[in-house]
Design a protein around this motif. Structure first.
Motif, short mmCIF file in Angstrom:
data_model
loop_
_atom_site.label_atom_id
_atom_site.label_comp_id
_atom_site.label_asym_id
_atom_site.label_seq_id
_atom_site.Cartn_x
_atom_site.Cartn_y
_atom_site.Cartn_z
N GLY A 180 0.76 -1.29 -0.07
CA GLY A 180 -0.05 -0.07 -0.05
C GLY A 180 0.62 1.40 0.01
N VAL A 181 1.84 1.19 -0.77
CA VAL A 181 2.95 2.41 -0.92
C VAL A 181 2.69 3.03 -2.27
CG1 VAL A 181 5.28 3.03 -0.77
CG2 VAL A 181 4.36 1.34 0.81
N ASP A 182 3.12 4.32 -2.10
CA ASP A 182 3.15 5.03 -3.61
C ASP A 182 4.46 5.04 -4.03
OD1 ASP A 182 3.05 6.86 -5.70
OD2 ASP A 182 1.41 8.02 -4.52
N ALA A 183 4.59 4.88 -5.10
CA ALA A 183 5.99 4.82 -5.59
C ALA A 183 6.64 6.28 -5.61
CB ALA A 183 6.06 4.29 -6.98
N LYS A 184 5.89 7.30 -5.50
CA LYS A 184 6.31 8.69 -5.69
C LYS A 184 7.02 8.96 -4.26
CE LYS A 184 2.86 10.40 -8.72
NZ LYS A 184 1.82 11.24 -9.17
N ASP A 185 6.61 8.13 -3.01
CA ASP A 185 7.30 8.44 -1.70
C ASP A 185 8.75 7.89 -1.56
OD1 ASP A 185 4.87 9.85 -1.31
OD2 ASP A 185 3.92 8.18 -0.56
N ILE A 186 9.11 7.09 -2.64
CA ILE A 186 10.35 6.43 -2.52
C ILE A 186 11.30 7.66 -3.03
CG2 ILE A 186 11.81 4.58 -3.24
CD1 ILE A 186 9.64 3.81 -1.28
N VAL A 187 12.44 7.83 -2.16
CA VAL A 187 13.45 8.82 -2.48
C VAL A 187 14.42 8.26 -3.75
CG1 VAL A 187 15.37 10.05 -1.59
CG2 VAL A 187 13.44 9.76 -0.46
N SER A 188 14.45 9.16 -4.68
CA SER A 188 15.38 8.82 -5.72
C SER A 188 16.85 9.03 -5.51
CB SER A 188 15.07 9.70 -7.17
OG SER A 188 15.16 11.05 -6.81
N LEU A 189 17.90 8.57 -6.08
CA LEU A 189 19.17 8.61 -5.79
C LEU A 189 19.43 10.22 -6.06
CD1 LEU A 189 21.77 7.58 -5.01
CD2 LEU A 189 22.35 6.96 -7.31
N GLU A 190 18.85 10.72 -7.20
CA GLU A 190 19.13 12.32 -7.64
C GLU A 190 18.82 13.16 -6.30
OE1 GLU A 190 17.33 10.08 -9.38
OE2 GLU A 190 17.64 10.42 -11.62
N LYS A 191 17.79 12.72 -5.92
CA LYS A 191 17.35 13.67 -4.57
C LYS A 191 17.89 13.44 -3.41
CE LYS A 191 13.98 16.15 -2.47
NZ LYS A 191 14.40 16.26 -1.17
N TYR A 192 18.38 12.32 -3.20
CA TYR A 192 19.18 11.73 -2.14
C TYR A 192 20.68 12.53 -2.03
CZ TYR A 192 21.84 9.24 1.27
OH TYR A 192 22.81 8.92 2.45
N LEU A 193 21.23 12.48 -3.21
CA LEU A 193 22.54 13.16 -3.49
C LEU A 193 22.35 14.55 -3.51
CD1 LEU A 193 24.38 10.59 -5.96
CD2 LEU A 193 24.93 11.06 -3.19
N GLN A 194 21.52 15.12 -3.97
CA GLN A 194 21.11 16.56 -4.20
C GLN A 194 20.96 17.15 -2.89
OE1 GLN A 194 17.57 17.94 -6.28
NE2 GLN A 194 18.53 19.55 -6.91
N ASP A 195 20.26 16.51 -1.92
CA ASP A 195 20.03 16.96 -0.43
C ASP A 195 21.48 16.93 0.07
OD1 ASP A 195 17.30 17.14 -0.96
OD2 ASP A 195 16.70 15.55 -0.01
N TYR A 196 22.26 15.95 -0.05
CA TYR A 196 23.46 15.62 0.52
C TYR A 196 24.43 17.08 0.41
CZ TYR A 196 28.06 14.39 1.89
OH TYR A 196 29.49 14.19 2.11
N PHE A 197 24.67 17.23 -1.15
CA PHE A 197 25.60 17.95 -1.56
C PHE A 197 25.16 19.43 -1.42
CE2 PHE A 197 27.18 14.62 -4.25
CZ PHE A 197 28.79 14.76 -4.24
N THR A 198 23.78 19.73 -1.48
CA THR A 198 23.17 20.97 -0.97
C THR A 198 23.77 21.59 0.45
OG1 THR A 198 21.47 20.98 -2.37
CG2 THR A 198 21.32 22.31 -0.76
N ASN A 199 23.58 20.24 1.36
CA ASN A 199 23.93 20.64 2.87
C ASN A 199 25.17 20.82 3.01
OD1 ASN A 199 20.88 20.51 3.70
ND2 ASN A 199 21.17 18.30 3.72
N ILE A 200 25.96 19.76 2.53
CA ILE A 200 27.51 20.00 2.59
C ILE A 200 28.23 21.14 2.07
CG2 ILE A 200 28.31 18.70 0.71
CD1 ILE A 200 29.59 18.00 4.46
N LEU A 201 27.61 21.65 1.07
CA LEU A 201 28.33 22.78 0.35
C LEU A 201 27.82 23.93 1.07
CD1 LEU A 201 27.88 21.78 -3.53
CD2 LEU A 201 30.05 21.72 -2.26
N LYS A 202 26.66 24.03 1.63
CA LYS A 202 26.31 25.10 2.38
C LYS A 202 27.06 25.23 3.53
CE LYS A 202 22.19 27.45 4.83
NZ LYS A 202 23.02 27.60 6.01
N LYS A 203 27.32 23.93 4.14
CA LYS A 203 28.34 24.11 5.58
C LYS A 203 29.67 24.59 5.25
CE LYS A 203 25.74 20.52 7.99
NZ LYS A 203 25.51 19.08 8.52
N LEU A 204 30.20 23.97 3.98
CA LEU A 204 31.58 24.35 3.73
C LEU A 204 31.58 25.79 3.44
CD1 LEU A 204 32.52 21.42 1.38
CD2 LEU A 204 33.49 21.93 3.59
N LYS A 205 30.57 26.70 2.80
CA LYS A 205 30.76 27.69 2.35
C LYS A 205 30.41 28.55 3.84
CE LYS A 205 27.87 31.60 -0.03
NZ LYS A 205 26.66 31.46 -1.02
#
Length: 393
Positions: free
Chosen positions: A355-380
């Motif tokens: 009973g799960v919607d496929a749209k609720d599963i995190v894609s690799l693009e989204k996962y890595l984008q969140d990681y790089f956005t957060n880490i690059l902001k911290k570095l800045k």
């Protein structure tokens, strides 16, 4: 009750238990219903054929004394034991369970650095070691469900925890009337008997099914979290990124999604006794992952490519020395991951079942984008703070 169980459980030395490698083709005959073996890999070069036969056999039989003592004292359905709670997946299982209101007990090996973060989250931590079966029963008292996320450490023999320890854990769970056992395995483990870890997973699946223990088996393809240390961090630090020249495709999945789907499956009685496979939205090659990380990091990677042929040669060379047998086993696993293989499955049926919607599963693009956005902001931010401290009066 734990002391009573202890006297009735057979230790690995008393079990008809073996995990061995042999090169003799005539040793395929099996004497146990818990056996799975045989693999022959052939490679050709020019007119000559090089035949490499690598056979793995796992045998296990439940001890006659391991009697299911249920029914006993009633336990709450919300009481769970997480084995391997400090690992990449295990800690997400713990967090999810606590968020959903479960009473979580974590089985952790005695260690110099205590797993205080688990206690801080609200879990109970108990010390035990799967390689020492006598330490297991006490951890199961008052437990309804066992979720097994454990795997052996790189420096120890694969069979110690992943085979002998798991057999002991399953026997204890059955003897003490555990209501449900969740076992995490590897996708396609039944198709690669030449890989010790995958064959052990396959044998453990069979042992669990034949034990009579109520269970759910979940096969996994790969964790997104593992890509951070393997690719994202080295690229940011301008260090070498290691890859192969093989077109292997892996459908990585966020361990938080794995944990969420696991508890949905746990609450669905129609899934009891079933084998599920969890895979991410898309299967990626190593080069595609590196290219994605480069784009998100805004810089090129220093890629060192290791040909699959080198992995094969290294594996054969290390098998010549007994003290490198475990290294060879892990290189075999690396070779499979570097072959022309797809570690993925269609998930539509599983999503419908859960009973799960496929749209609720995190894609690799989204996962890595969140990681790089957060880490690059911290570095800045760190760079900005560093400039402020450089002002002298």
């Amino acid at each position: 009750m734990a002391s009573i169980i202890h006297t009735q459980l057979a230790t690995p030395s008393k079990l008809n238990l073996s995990w061995r490698r042999t090169l003799a083709p005539d040793s395929l005959a099996s004497t146990s219903s818990y056996s799975h073996s045989s693999c022959a890999a052939t490679t050709s070069k020019g007119r000559g054929n090089v035949v490499s036969t690598h056979i793995i056999k796992c045998n296990a039989q439940a001890a006659p004394g391991a009697v299911n003592l249920a029914p006993g004292t009633p336990v709450r359905p919300t009481s769970i034991l997480v084995v391997g709670a400090t690992g990449t997946l295990g800690r997400q299982i713990v967090r999810r369970a606590l968020d959903e209101g479960y009473d979580v007990r974590c089985l952790v090996r005695p260690r110099p650095a205590p797993a205080d973060f688990l206690r801080d989250w609200g879990a109970t931590v108990v010390n035990a070691d799967l390689s020492k079966p006598e330490t297991i029963p006490a951890t199961l008292v008052g437990i309804h469900t066992v979720i097994d996320c454990a795997t052996g450490r790189p420096e120890e023999p694969i069979k110690t925890v992943d085979w002998e320890g798991k057999v002991a854990l399953i026997q204890c769970a059955k003897a003490m009337g555990i209501q449900k056992f969740v076992f995490f395995s590897i996708h396609n483990c039944d198709k690669h008997p030449e890989v010790p870890l995958m064959e052990i997973k396959n044998c453990t699946e069979k042992f669990l099914r034949d034990s009579g223990q109520n269970h759910i088996i979940i096969r996994l393809c790969g964790f997104m979290q593992g890509l951070i240390g393997q690719y994202a961090v080295p690229i940011l630090e301008e260090k070498s990124v290691w890859g192969t020249d093989a077109p292997t495709r892996i459908a990585y999945m966020d361990t938080q999604d794995i944990a969420r789907l696991t508890f949905i499956a746990l609450r669905n009685e129609n899934i009891d006794g079933k084998l599920l496979t969890f895979a991410g939205p898309r299967a990626w090659t190593t080069q595609e992952v590196i290219t994605l990380c480069e784009r998100l990091a805004g810089q090129d990677a220093n890629v060192t490519t290791v040909p699959v042929s080198v992995l094969r040669f290294t594996r054969q060379l290390t098998r010549l020395f007994e003290w490198t047998s475990d290294v060879a086993d892990r290189l075999t696993f690396s070779e499979v991951l570097s072959s022309d293989t797809v570690f993925s499955v269609p998930m539509n049926e599983t999503y419908n079942l859960l009973g799960v919607d496929a749209k609720d599963i995190v894609s690799l693009e989204k996962y890595l984008q969140d990681y790089f956005t957060n880490i690059l902001k911290k570095l800045k931010d760190l760079k900005a703070q560093s400039k402020q401290t450089d002002i002298f009066f």
